[in-house]
Write an enzyme that holds these catalytic residues in place. Sequence first.
Site, PDB file in Angstrom:
ATOM      1  CG  HIS A 119     -26.465  -3.778   6.659  1.00 26.76           C
ATOM      2  ND1 HIS A 119     -26.881  -2.352   7.698  1.00 26.76           N
ATOM      3  CD2 HIS A 119     -27.795  -4.546   6.735  1.00 26.76           C
ATOM      4  CE1 HIS A 119     -28.329  -2.708   7.634  1.00 26.76           C
ATOM      5  NE2 HIS A 119     -28.659  -3.741   7.601  1.00 26.76           N
ATOM      6  N   GLY A 120     -23.046  -5.290   3.638  1.00 26.09           N
ATOM      7  CA  GLY A 120     -22.140  -5.703   2.611  1.00 26.09           C
ATOM      8  C   GLY A 120     -21.534  -6.460   2.762  1.00 26.09           C
ATOM      9  CB  VAL A 128     -30.613 -11.670   0.785  1.00 24.02           C
ATOM     10  CG1 VAL A 128     -29.625 -12.857   2.506  1.00 24.02           C
ATOM     11  CG2 VAL A 128     -31.544 -12.200   0.578  1.00 24.02           C
ATOM     12  CB  SER A 177     -24.835 -10.561   1.247  1.00 24.20           C
ATOM     13  OG  SER A 177     -26.190 -10.237   1.584  1.00 24.20           O
ATOM     14  CG  ASP A 197     -34.453  -2.945   4.509  1.00 25.69           C
ATOM     15  OD1 ASP A 197     -35.039  -2.917   5.827  1.00 25.69           O
ATOM     16  OD2 ASP A 197     -33.993  -3.368   4.598  1.00 25.69           O
ATOM     17  CG  HIS A 217     -31.513  -6.372   8.634  1.00 24.59           C
ATOM     18  ND1 HIS A 217     -31.551  -5.110   8.123  1.00 24.59           N
ATOM     19  CD2 HIS A 217     -32.319  -6.609   9.419  1.00 24.59           C
ATOM     20  CE1 HIS A 217     -33.142  -4.979   8.389  1.00 24.59           C
ATOM     21  NE2 HIS A 217     -33.484  -6.597   9.088  1.00 24.59           N
TER      22      HIS A 217
HETATM   23 ZN    ZN Z   1     -30.566  -3.704   7.161  1.00 22.01          ZN
END
Ligand code: ZN
Length: 295
Positions: free
Chosen positions: A179-180, A230, A210, A81, A207
């Site tokens: 992200h996060g 995820v 979550s 990734d 991406h």
């Molecule tokens: Zn990513």
Amino acid sequence: MHHGFREHIRACRARGAAVPAFTAYDLATATGVVTAAERAGVPVILLVSPSTAATRYGHGLVRSLRALADASSAPVAVQLDHATDLALIRDTVEAGAHAVLADGSREGYQANLDFVRAVRRQLDDDVIVEAELGRIDGNEDVARSTDGHGAALTDPDEAARFADATGVDLLAVSVGNVHGFYRGVPVLDLERLAKIAAATDVPLVLHGASGLPSDVVTAAIDIGVCKINVNTELRRTVFAHLEEATPAHAVGLDLDSLLAGWTEATAVTAAETIASFRGDHRPATHSGAAPTHRS
Ligand SMILES: [Zn+2]
């Protein structure tokens, strides 16, 4: 399974589903993900973050994940990734990765394009190359909340030109995803996503899913997203499992049972993610492993 994982991705898109890609920091989690894929009879991707790949055990982990993929009855691909380093990409593919995200998104358009082309030239044709255009904010490995202000949204016309010029297999887009953790209510620019999908035939990747509401995720899949990364959910599951199960297992220092529970807990969470990406919508006549062990 070196096989046509590209075809599995396209097949998922054709039936209105997305292939889930889960970050695997360890073999117990990866085994949970593969178990969930086998129970549902769907393809999955095991992601290795570049920081994990660069550790002392990174090479060994990729080899182990590859062995897990080869032994699985479900189609499983191993992907490096967010890679920015050509040498790490080469080493990881050599260790068994089927795919890489050649991520030049922190550079300008041209530098990103040059990097992706250089990666494509270095690798065999059967290695799947994903690129990212626009910039997704946040940290992949550590969950911090972000408002996405460090992000740059993907331009639809640029996406089409970029896909043509690089010949990438997959394109990760920035449409308000981070992200996060999301700070506040996440807003995905679905209109922009639809324009990107209309401008290019390249399979799109989301991406940072979550924390997105499930109806937003399914809307993105309907528009053309067919791979979704995820990470946070599985890490949350692992920490919750350790907190709950450690006291009982610590009495006998029973690590085997603790890890078995870890694998099963991640399998349950992965199954939920697979279902939410419509991965469990199989034709009733389809033969193969039925999802009998879901709990
Ligand atoms: Zn990513």
